[in-house]
Scaffold this active site. Structure first.
Site, short mmCIF file in Angstrom:
data_model
loop_
_atom_site.label_atom_id
_atom_site.label_comp_id
_atom_site.label_asym_id
_atom_site.label_seq_id
_atom_site.Cartn_x
_atom_site.Cartn_y
_atom_site.Cartn_z
CD GLU A 119 41.62 -38.86 -11.00
OE1 GLU A 119 40.76 -38.92 -10.10
OE2 GLU A 119 42.68 -38.22 -10.89
CE LYS A 121 30.71 -37.52 -9.93
NZ LYS A 121 30.64 -37.89 -8.57
CG ASP A 123 27.65 -43.86 -7.25
OD1 ASP A 123 27.66 -42.90 -6.45
OD2 ASP A 123 26.61 -44.32 -7.74
CE1 TYR A 230 38.43 -37.89 -4.73
CE2 TYR A 230 37.68 -40.13 -5.14
CZ TYR A 230 37.49 -38.89 -4.57
OH TYR A 230 36.36 -38.65 -3.84
CE LYS A 316 26.48 -37.45 -11.47
NZ LYS A 316 26.28 -36.80 -10.21
CB CYS A 410 -1.20 -70.63 -15.26
SG CYS A 410 -0.42 -70.26 -16.84
CB CYS A 413 -2.81 -73.00 -19.29
SG CYS A 413 -2.10 -73.43 -17.69
CB CYS A 428 2.23 -72.83 -14.81
SG CYS A 428 1.09 -73.67 -15.92
CB CYS A 433 1.00 -74.19 -19.68
SG CYS A 433 0.98 -72.41 -19.67
#
Ligand code: IVH
Length: 674
Positions: A119, A121, A123, A230, A316, A410, A413, A428, A433
Site C-alpha cells: 500500500e 504510505k 502522508d 487501510y 520510508k 542588477c 549589468c 532588470c 544586460c
C-alpha cells in the site's frame, strides 16, 4: 522592539512550535519554554487589547492543550509501524519474515508461502472512524495510540466519507485510515492564505492536520480533505487483509486504487521502486510504502511488539525536506529581465542529492516566508522540481538578524531593478544586460522553441563571451572555423552543432515566434498568430488593431507583439534570420491529411521515434489537439516508456483507450488504431 512587533514575533513562534509539537511530533523547545512564550503573548495582548486578533494563537484552539477536543479512548489501540529507512532494511525485514514462515525451506511455522499487500504510505493524519449499525457516529485522531481526540463533526464534513455504509451493516465497524489534503488543494489554499496575508502552510500534511483540527467544523468543511481507508479496527473478520479492503470498498469507503497484493518479495521491491519514481504523479503526498502480510492467520503467528506489529513495515522514501543554513540570498536575471531571488545554502542532502541553491520565487515570497541570510531553513526538493526554501526555523534565529531587502541593482549589468506596479516580479530593464541576452539565446535554442541540440547554457555563455553571438540571429552565422578556435570544440562537436543549427531552419513558425521571447506570447498564442496570419511577414505588416481582434490573440499579446517588432534591434534579428533562410512561413496544413480533425490525443512517457513535442506537433498538424492532461473528452492516451501513472489511471477511469507507440504511428497516418 515595539509591542506590536513582539506580538507578531511571538505569534509566529507560538504557531511554529505548536506545529512542531502537535503536528510534526518533533518539538524544538521544552514545554516550559513554550508555556513562557504563550504567557508573554497573553500578557502583551492584555496590556494592548488593540493588538488582539481572532487569528492569534491565544484565541484559537488547536494548540498543544489536548483539552481542545474531547478525549477518545480507542477500543483497539492504534499501533504504529516499524520503519525501514533503506532498501537494505526492507530486504532484511522481508527475509526475516520469510524465514519465520518458512518460505523456501524448513517451515518454522505456517504454510511456507507469504502474500504481501503493498500500500502507499499516505502522508496525512491517521484517523479512526466508528460506524454503529452502518451509521457514522465518531471520528478520532490517533493521538498517542491509546487516547485520541474527538474530531467527529470535523470528519463528518469530509465528503468522501460516507454517513451511512452500503450493504448489510455490521453492528460495529471501526475503520482506520488517513485523512489528507490533495496537493492541488494545498497549493490553492496557500495561494489564498498568501493573498489574505496569512501564514502559509509548509506542506499538505500540515495544512491537512491544521484543517482537520479546527475548533469550528465550518472551517474544516471549507477545506478540501479526503480519506483513504487501510485497516480494520473492529468489524467482520476475513481470512485476508485484501478481502478486508474489498469489503471496505464495497461498504462505500474510499480504498486507494494503487493497493496491490503480490506473492513474492521481488514484487514488493518492484512496487517500492516504482512508487519511489512515480510518487509525484499523484495528487497526494506519500512518504513511503506500507508492506503488510496478507494472511491474517500468519499475522497472528508473527504477532506484535508493544509498539508495532511484526507483520508489517513502513518502507520510508528518502526525505524530501532537510534543514540547513541559508548563507545568502542573491538574485538571478532571466531572459525577460525578471529578477528571481535564490538561496545559497550550506550544502545539504535532500531526496538523495546535494543541494546548495534553492529558489525563493519572488520578492513577496521572501517577505511572506521571512527568510533571512543566516537563518536555519527547511529546504525541499521534490522529484524534478527545483529545490525550494520552505520556511525559516525561527527558534534557531539569532537575535537581531536583519531582514533581507531586495537589491536595487542588477547583479550582472548594474542597471536599476524595477518592480512593475501591480505585479509580483521585479525586472532588470536594460535590454542589453548580458544575463538577458544569454537567456534569450538559450531560450531561442531550447526544445520548446528552435530545438538546437548542443546549444545549452554553457555553450551560449562561451559563445557570447567570445563575441560570436550577441542575439539569436547570430546563431545562423557561426562558422566551423570560428567554433574550432574555441576551447572544448573538436571537429565532431563543431559539425554536430552546425548541423543542428541548419536543421532548425525548417522549424515551424510557432516555434520561431516562441523563440523570440516576446513578452506574453506563449506556445498557444504563437500558434494562433501563425495560423491567423500565415507567415511572419504578414505578422510584421499587421497593425495592432488587426491583431487584437484576432480570436485567441487579444489586446495584451497584440500590443506586446507590435512593440517587439517596432524595435530596431528586433528587426535586425529578423533580418539576420531571413538572410539565413530560416522558415518564416506557416504550416501548409493541406499537405497533411486531417486524420485527427477534432480529436484530442494526449501523449505521456518517452517515445522512440520522436520527442514528445514533435508528437504533439504531429497531432496538431493533422487537425487534432494534444492537451497536457486526460479528460473524458480525450480520444486516446499514447503511453511511451515510463508513462505518467496519474495519466494512465485517469484514462482508465474515464474509459479512454491507452495505446502504444506503434498504434500511435498508425493513428497519425490513418486516423484509426489498428
Ligand atoms: S497501517 C498497525 N497503512 O503510517 C498498522 N498506515 O507509521 C497501522 N499510514 O500511523 C497502520 N498510510 O498514520 C497503514 N497504507 C497505510 C498507511 C499508514 C499511512 C500511516 C499511519 C500510521 C503510520 C505508521
Amino acid at each position: 522592539m515595539d509591542a506590536a512587533s513582539r506580538v507578531e514575533e511571538l505569534r509566529r513562534l507560538v504557531e511554529h512550535h505548536t506545529e512542531r509539537y502537535y503536528l510534526l511530533d518533533d518539538p524544538e523547545i521544552s514545554d516550559a519554554e513554550f508555556d513562557g512564550l504563550v504567557r508573554e503573548l497573553r500578557a502583551l495582548e492584555d496590556a494592548h487589547p488593540e493588538l488582539r486578533t481572532e487569528e492569534s494563537p491565544t484565541q484559537k484552539v488547536g494548540g498543544r492543550a489536548s483539552t481542545a477536543f474531547a478525549e477518545v479512548r480507542h477500543r483497539v489501540p492504534m499501533m504504529s509501524l516499524d520503519n525501514a529507512f533503506s532498501f537494505d532494511e526492507l530486504v532484511a525485514w522481508g527475509k526475516r519474515m520469510e524465514r519465520y514462515i518458512g518460505v523456501g525451506g524448513e517451515p518454522q511455522t505456517g504454510s511456507g508461502h507469504v502474500d504481501y499487500v503493498c500500500e502507499l504510505k499516505i502522508d496525512g493524519i491517521a484517523c479512526s472512524l466508528l460506524y454503529e449499525g452502518g451509521r457514522y457516529v465518531r471520528g478520532a485522531t490517533r493521538g498517542n495510540g491509546v487516547v485520541g481526540e474527538d474530531v467527529t463533526e470535523n470528519v463528518r464534513t469530509i465528503s468522501v466519507i460516507p454517513e451511512r455504509l452500503e450493504g448489510d451493516a455490521p453492528e460495529v465497524l471501526e475503520v482506520r485510515g488517513e485523512v489528507y489534503m490533495p496537493v492541488s488543494a494545498f497549493e490553492e489554499l496557500n495561494q489564498r492564505q498568501g493573498e489574505a496575508g496569512l501564514r502559509l502552510f509548509a506542506n499538505p500534511r500540515n495544512s491537512g492536520a491544521g484543517s482537520l483540527r479546527q475548533k469550528d467544523p465550518k472551517i474544516t468543511a471549507s477545506r478540501d480533505l479526503r480519506f483513504w481507508a487501510y485497516q480494520l479496527g473492529e468489524g467482520p473478520r476475513f481470512r485476508r487483509h485484501s478481502e478486508t479492503l474489498d469489503y471496505l470498498k464495497a461498504a462505500g469507503l474510499p480504498v486507494n486504487p494503487n493497493v496491490r497484493t503480490v506473492g513474492s518479495l521481488d514484487e514488493v521491491f518492484a512496487y517500492c521502486e516504482n512508487w519511489l519514481k512515480h510518487r509525484h504523479d499523484l495528487d497526494y503526498e506519500i512518504d513511503g510504502v506500507v508492506v503488510k502480510v496478507d494472511d491474517l492467520a500468519q499475522r497472528e503467528e508473527l504477532g506484535s511488539t508493544s509498539k508495532s506489529p511484526r507483520w508489517a513495515i513502513a518502507y520510508k522514501f528518502p526525505p524530501e525536506e532537510a534543514t540547513t543554513v541559508l548563507k545568502d540570498i542573491m538574485v538571478s536575471i532571466g531572459r525577460t529581465g525578471k529578477a528571481t531571488p535564490f538561496a545559497q545554502l550550506e550544502p545539504v542532502k535532500v531526496s538523495g542529492s546535494t543541494v546548495q541553491l534553492a529558489t525563493l520565487h519572488n520578492q513577496d515570497q521572501v517577505r511572506v516566508k521571512d527568510v533571512r541570510p543566516g537563518d536555519t531553513v527547511t529546504v525541499r526538493k521534490a522529484g524534478d522540481v527545483i529545490p525550494e526554501v520552505v520556511a525559516p526555523v525561527l527558534s534557531k534565529r539569532r537575535e537581531g538578524l536583519p531582514e533581507w531587502s531586495f537589491p536595487k541593482e542588477c547583479p550582472v549589468c548594474h542597471g536599476p531593478l524595477i518592480r512593475i506596479e501591480g505585479e509580483s516580479d521585479t525586472f532588470c530593464v536594460n535590454v542589453d544586460c548580458p544575463a538577458q541576452r544569454d537567456g534569450r539565446i538559450i531560450h531561442f535554442a531550447s526544445r520548446g522553441a528552435m530545438d538546437i541540440e548542443g546549444l545549452g547554457e554553457k555553450r551560449v555563455s562561451q559563445l557570447t563571451t567570445a563575441g560570436l553571438l550577441s542575439d539569436p540571429g547570430d546563431i545562423y552565422y557561426l562558422t566551423y572555423e570560428a567554433l574550432m578556435g574555441l576551447e572544448g570544440f573538436a571537429g565532431i562537436s563543431a559539425r554536430n552543432l552546425l548541423d543542428a543549427i541548419e536543421a532548425s531552419k525548417t522549424r515551424p513558425l510557432p516555434s520561431l515566434l516562441v523563440g523570440l521571447s516576446i513578452r506574453h506570447l506563449g506556445g498557444r498564442g504563437a500558434e494562433v498568430l501563425a495560423d491567423a496570419f500565415g507567415s511572419l511577414d504578414r505578422i510584421l505588416e499587421a497593425s495592432e488593431e488587426e491583431m487584437a481582434v484576432t480570436p485567441g490573440v487579444g489586446p495584451v499579446i497584440a500590443k506586446s507583439v507590435c512593440e517587439f517588432f517596432a524595435l530596431d534591434r528586433n528587426r535586425q534579428v529578423i533580418d539576420k534570420l531571413r538572410g539565413a533562410g530560416v522558415n518564416f512561413a506557416g504550416v501548409e496544413r493541406s499537405t497533411l491529411p486531417p486524420t485527427l480533425a477534432g480529436k484530442s490525443v494526449v501523449v505521456t512517457g518517452t517515445l522512440e521515434s520522436m520527442s514528445r513535442d514533435r508528437a504533439v506537433e504531429a497531432v496538431k498538424a493533422r487537425g487534432g489537439s494534444s492537451p497536457g492532461s486526460v479528460s473524458k473528452k480525450t480520444a486516446y492516451l499514447v503511453a511511451g516508456a515510463e508513462p505518467g501513472q496519474a495519466k494512465v489511471t485517469k484514462a482508465e477511469e474515464c474509459g479512454v483507450p491507452v495505446i502504444d507507440e506503434a498504434a500511435f504511428l498508425h493513428l497519425l497516418e490513418t486516423g484509426e488504431v489498428p
